[in-house]
Design a protein around this motif. Sequence first.
Motif, PDB file in Angstrom:
ATOM      1  N   VAL A 480       0.889  -1.073   0.189  1.00  0.00           N
ATOM      2  CA  VAL A 480      -0.141   0.074   0.267  1.00  0.00           C
ATOM      3  C   VAL A 480       0.628   1.274  -0.080  1.00  0.00           C
ATOM      4  O   VAL A 480       2.031   1.328   0.607  1.00  0.00           O
ATOM      5  N   PRO A 481       0.552   2.216  -0.871  1.00  0.00           N
ATOM      6  CA  PRO A 481       1.441   3.413  -0.590  1.00  0.00           C
ATOM      7  C   PRO A 481       1.422   4.074   0.542  1.00  0.00           C
ATOM      8  O   PRO A 481       0.731   4.077   1.473  1.00  0.00           O
ATOM      9  N   LEU A 482       2.872   4.626   0.885  1.00  0.00           N
ATOM     10  CA  LEU A 482       2.896   5.277   2.246  1.00  0.00           C
ATOM     11  C   LEU A 482       2.949   6.786   1.708  1.00  0.00           C
ATOM     12  O   LEU A 482       3.849   7.184   0.841  1.00  0.00           O
ATOM     13  N   LEU A 483       2.566   7.790   2.638  1.00  0.00           N
ATOM     14  CA  LEU A 483       2.517   9.189   2.409  1.00  0.00           C
ATOM     15  C   LEU A 483       3.422   9.826   3.327  1.00  0.00           C
ATOM     16  O   LEU A 483       3.094   9.703   4.642  1.00  0.00           O
ATOM     17  N   VAL A 484       4.122  10.978   2.935  1.00  0.00           N
ATOM     18  CA  VAL A 484       4.852  11.533   4.058  1.00  0.00           C
ATOM     19  C   VAL A 484       4.548  12.945   4.004  1.00  0.00           C
ATOM     20  O   VAL A 484       4.634  13.658   3.178  1.00  0.00           O
ATOM     21  N   TYR A 485       4.014  13.478   5.229  1.00  0.00           N
ATOM     22  CA  TYR A 485       3.649  14.757   5.396  1.00  0.00           C
ATOM     23  C   TYR A 485       4.538  15.493   6.464  1.00  0.00           C
ATOM     24  O   TYR A 485       5.434  14.780   7.268  1.00  0.00           O
ATOM     25  N   GLU A 486       4.591  16.878   6.626  1.00  0.00           N
ATOM     26  CA  GLU A 486       5.071  17.570   7.494  1.00  0.00           C
ATOM     27  C   GLU A 486       4.542  17.206   8.879  1.00  0.00           C
ATOM     28  O   GLU A 486       3.362  17.037   8.890  1.00  0.00           O
ATOM     29  N   PHE A 487       5.430  17.216   9.944  1.00  0.00           N
ATOM     30  CA  PHE A 487       4.991  16.855  11.281  1.00  0.00           C
ATOM     31  C   PHE A 487       4.479  17.996  12.170  1.00  0.00           C
ATOM     32  O   PHE A 487       5.145  19.304  11.948  1.00  0.00           O
ATOM     33  N   ILE A 488       3.017  17.897  12.396  1.00  0.00           N
ATOM     34  CA  ILE A 488       2.570  19.162  13.344  1.00  0.00           C
ATOM     35  C   ILE A 488       2.389  18.761  14.803  1.00  0.00           C
ATOM     36  O   ILE A 488       1.841  17.458  15.118  1.00  0.00           O
ATOM     37  N   PRO A 489       3.212  19.408  15.594  1.00  0.00           N
ATOM     38  CA  PRO A 489       3.518  18.851  17.057  1.00  0.00           C
ATOM     39  C   PRO A 489       2.487  18.881  18.178  1.00  0.00           C
ATOM     40  O   PRO A 489       2.596  18.162  19.034  1.00  0.00           O
ATOM     41  N   ASN A 490       1.538  19.566  17.857  1.00  0.00           N
ATOM     42  CA  ASN A 490       0.486  19.960  18.915  1.00  0.00           C
ATOM     43  C   ASN A 490      -0.633  19.166  18.927  1.00  0.00           C
ATOM     44  O   ASN A 490      -1.655  19.669  19.614  1.00  0.00           O
ATOM     45  N   GLY A 491      -0.799  18.253  18.303  1.00  0.00           N
ATOM     46  CA  GLY A 491      -1.922  17.335  18.181  1.00  0.00           C
ATOM     47  C   GLY A 491      -3.186  17.717  17.365  1.00  0.00           C
ATOM     48  O   GLY A 491      -2.744  18.558  16.826  1.00  0.00           O
ATOM     49  N   THR A 492      -4.297  17.222  17.577  1.00  0.00           N
ATOM     50  CA  THR A 492      -5.261  17.422  16.951  1.00  0.00           C
ATOM     51  C   THR A 492      -6.427  18.420  17.506  1.00  0.00           C
ATOM     52  O   THR A 492      -6.273  18.540  19.130  1.00  0.00           O
ATOM     53  N   LEU A 493      -7.273  19.281  16.781  1.00  0.00           N
ATOM     54  CA  LEU A 493      -8.082  19.848  17.494  1.00  0.00           C
ATOM     55  C   LEU A 493      -9.119  19.212  18.520  1.00  0.00           C
ATOM     56  O   LEU A 493      -9.810  19.537  19.259  1.00  0.00           O
ATOM     57  N   SER A 494      -9.209  17.879  18.240  1.00  0.00           N
ATOM     58  CA  SER A 494     -10.330  17.106  18.995  1.00  0.00           C
ATOM     59  C   SER A 494      -9.601  16.781  20.417  1.00  0.00           C
ATOM     60  O   SER A 494     -10.404  16.950  21.436  1.00  0.00           O
ATOM     61  N   ASP A 495      -8.296  16.670  20.148  1.00  0.00           N
ATOM     62  CA  ASP A 495      -7.639  16.631  21.677  1.00  0.00           C
ATOM     63  C   ASP A 495      -7.998  17.780  22.545  1.00  0.00           C
ATOM     64  O   ASP A 495      -8.296  17.765  23.484  1.00  0.00           O
ATOM     65  N   HIS A 496      -7.673  18.936  21.964  1.00  0.00           N
ATOM     66  CA  HIS A 496      -7.887  20.101  22.826  1.00  0.00           C
ATOM     67  C   HIS A 496      -9.244  20.486  23.119  1.00  0.00           C
ATOM     68  O   HIS A 496      -9.472  21.201  24.215  1.00  0.00           O
ATOM     69  N   ILE A 497     -10.191  20.233  22.019  1.00  0.00           N
ATOM     70  CA  ILE A 497     -11.656  20.389  22.660  1.00  0.00           C
ATOM     71  C   ILE A 497     -12.162  19.483  23.670  1.00  0.00           C
ATOM     72  O   ILE A 497     -12.716  19.958  24.499  1.00  0.00           O
ATOM     73  N   HIS A 498     -11.666  18.189  23.722  1.00  0.00           N
ATOM     74  CA  HIS A 498     -12.468  17.332  24.436  1.00  0.00           C
ATOM     75  C   HIS A 498     -11.821  16.686  25.482  1.00  0.00           C
ATOM     76  O   HIS A 498     -12.126  15.827  26.703  1.00  0.00           O
ATOM     77  N   ASN A 499     -10.525  17.383  25.578  1.00  0.00           N
ATOM     78  CA  ASN A 499      -9.694  16.894  26.881  1.00  0.00           C
ATOM     79  C   ASN A 499      -9.615  18.227  27.834  1.00  0.00           C
ATOM     80  O   ASN A 499      -9.802  19.418  27.621  1.00  0.00           O
ATOM     81  N   LYS A 500     -10.018  17.767  29.001  1.00  0.00           N
ATOM     82  CA  LYS A 500     -10.542  18.867  30.061  1.00  0.00           C
ATOM     83  C   LYS A 500      -9.365  19.943  30.448  1.00  0.00           C
ATOM     84  O   LYS A 500      -9.675  20.937  30.534  1.00  0.00           O
TER      85      LYS A 500
END
Length: 745
Positions: A480-500
Motif C-alpha cells: 500500500v502506498p506510504l504518504l509523507v507529510y510535514e510533522f505538526i507537533p501539537n496534536g489534533t483539534l479534537s484533543d484540545h476540545i475534548h480533553n478537560k
Amino acid sequence: MHLQILLVVVVMACLGAASGQGKSHCKKTCGNVTIEYPFGYDEECYYNSNFLVTCNQTSGKPPVPILGVGTTNIVISNMSMDKGELEILMFVASDCYNSSGSTRRLHATLTLGKIGTDIRVSTKNKFVAVGCDTLAFLRGTRGPRIDVTGCNSNCGRRSLFTNGSCTGVGCCEVAVPEGMSAFKIIVTSNNNHTNITDFNPCSYGFFLKNGNFNFSTNDLREFQTPRMPMLLDWAIGNSTCENATATNTLICKGNSECDRNYTGPGYRCSCKNGYKGNPYIKNDCENINECINGNHDCRHECIDEEGSYTCKCRKGYSGDGKKGGTGCTADQSMVIKIAVGSSASAIFLIVFVNWLYFGLKKRKLMKLREKFFRQNGGIMLQQRISRDKGSGDQAKVFTIEELQRATNNYDESRIIGKGGYGTVYKGVLSDSRTVAIKKSKLADQNDTQIEQFINEVIILSQINHRNVVKLIGCCLESEVPLLVYEFIPNGTLSDHIHNKHKSLSITWDIRLKIAHGAAEALSYLHSAASIPIIHRDVKPTNILLDDNYVAKVADFGASKLIPMDQNEVATMVQGTLGYLDPEYLQTNQLTDKSDVYSFGVVLVELLTGKNVLNFERPEKERNQAKHFLSSLKEGRLLQVLDEQLQQTENHNEIVTVSRLAERCLHVKGDERPTMKEVAMELEGILSSKIQKHPWEKHTLNEDEAEYLLKEPTINVYEFDDGANATSSTFDSMSKQTILPIASGR
C-alpha cells in the motif's frame, strides 16, 4: 425389604513360605485374568490361605476368579505383582423407592479377615454416592477401631448439574480411610424421595478406584451397574524387611529383593534393577536386555550384561560412551583432523548457503518492490514529475528503506495516530526533518483510481498554504502506498476540545483563530487550487495544531478532485457519521457545500465543547448539531455553550459565529454559504469588523445577542438569511434516511 450381601475372606496365620512356590503344574489363568504367585488355586500354588483364588465356573458363562473359598464372592478383575494391588469388582449399595413409597434397599459389605491380614482396602479408592436425596455412610474397620464417614448428595435446579463434577449436586465423594480391613456401605434417603420420585427414585453408594468414574446426569436415571472396580492392597505377613530377613522367612530370593520404599504393614518384593519377572518366585526375575529393547543411553554401541549393560565407543574414541556420562572423546590427532576438516567444510557450507539464501531473498524482494511500484503508479508518477520539472515543489519518491530507517522499522512507539484510513508514524528523515508517515490500510488496484491517487499526490505536494498540512512525498514500493507529510507537533483539534485540561488553554480568541485557519484552508482547496479539491472528511481529528495554535487541515485519504467544468460529482458516500452532509447522504452527489456542512459541525464542537454524537445523552441531545440549532432557535444558546465560553464577554462574536454555523448546517446545499464566504466572515470577526455579505440582510446588535444568550419569554426565533430558513429546515434532517458509510482510501 433389605437385601444384605456378605463378602468374607478368612485370613489364616502363615509361619513360612509354601513349599510349592512357583510349581509348574499350577494353573496360571482363570478367564482373562492371569493368576500369579503368591496367589494360586491350591496349597502348593499359593503362599498362604489369604492368597487362595477359586476359579468359579458357571454353566454357559466364562470362568471368574474369586478371592477366598465358600461364600466369599470377591471377583478379581486384575492383579499387579509390582504394585501389590488387586482390582476387584465390588457390589454397589442402593436404596430405591417406588410410587407407593415402599423401599428396596441393598447394603454392600466386605470383610478382609482379622487384624493384621495380608489384604486391605487401598486408599487409591474413592467412596462415591449418586442420587438426588441421598445420605451414604461408610462404616469401616481399622484394627480395633471403627471409622464412620460419608457424604450427602442433593439436587437443586437441573441447571446446577455439571457433568464430570461430583461435589454434592447429584453426586458426592470422600476419601477412603487408610488400612481398612472391613466395611459396610449404608445408603438411605432424607425425604424418602417424596419431592423428586419421578426424577430420581434411587440412591447408590460404592467404592471406586480413582479416575474410573465420570459423573453424568444420566446416572441419576439409569444407573444399572451392579459392580464397580475398586482396589485392594496386599503384602506378605506383618513383618518388616529387616525382621523377615533376621528370621529367615523372607521369600524375596535370587534376583529379587525386599522393597525398601514400601512402609507396611508386611513387606513386598521387587526385582532388582536390570531384571524383570515375578519377584515372589525364586529365580523368576530374569535379566533385561536393554540393548535390544532400546532402554539405554549409549551414544554408539551397547553391550548387554547380567542385570546391566555397558557402552562402547567407536574406534579412535574413549570414555564411558554414555549420553549422560563422559561420552566418547576422540584421540588428540583425530580431533585435530576432524576439527580442521569439519571447520573448513562448515565455513564453506555456511558461506555458500548464506550467499544463496540472501541472494535469492534480495532478488525476490526487489521483484516484489518493482511489482508494487508499478502497481501503485510509480512509473506514472515519475513521468508526471519529469513533465512538471519547472513547477516549484515536487513530490519526492522515497525508497522503502528510507522510511523504515525514519520510523525505526515502524516501531509501535512511533505511532502518533490511527484512523479509518491507516496508521500515522512519527519519523526522522536523513536530513533531520521530522515528518509524519501515513501507512494506508487499503491499496487501490484500479487503473483509474491509481491515476487519481497520483494526481492527488502531485497536486497536494504543490499546495503551499499555511493552513494545509504539506505533503512532502510518498513511497510506492510497499503493498500500500506510504504518504509523507510535514510533522505538526501539537496534536489534533479534537484533543484540545475534548480533553478537560487542554480545553482550558484554548480561549475564545484561539478558537476563533483555529476556525478561521481551517476555513481558509478549505476555501483555498475549493476555489484557489489548480484543480478544486473536496476534503470529504472535515472533522476536529483531521485538523492539526502547531505550537502557535495555527490550524492545519490534514488527512486527504477520502478527498476527491473535482474537474473544473463540474460543480458536483456522483460518488459512493464516504465520511464520518455526524459530520456527513444530509443532502450528500440522500443523493450521492458530492459538492463543495458538503465540506461546508461538515465545517458547520466543527464550529458547533468549538462552541459547545461536546462530541457531535453521544448516544448516552438524552434523545433530544444525542445529535449535538441538531440540539445546538434547537437551542439557538429557542434563545437558549448559553445553555449549550462550553463552560469556558459562558464566562467570556465576547457575546456578540459568539452569537455571530453561532449564526454562521446555523447557515452552514442548512439541509439544502444551495442555502449554505461557500467556504470563501465563511472564511471572509470569520476574518471580519477577527478584525472586529463584522462585514455585511450579500447573503446576510442585517447586522447583529447587542440586544439580539443578549436575547440569544438568555432564557426567552417567548419561544419564537426567526432569522431571515435570504433563503427563508426557519426551524423546520433543520428538523427535516431528522427525516433523512441514514445510508451505509464506506471507509475511505
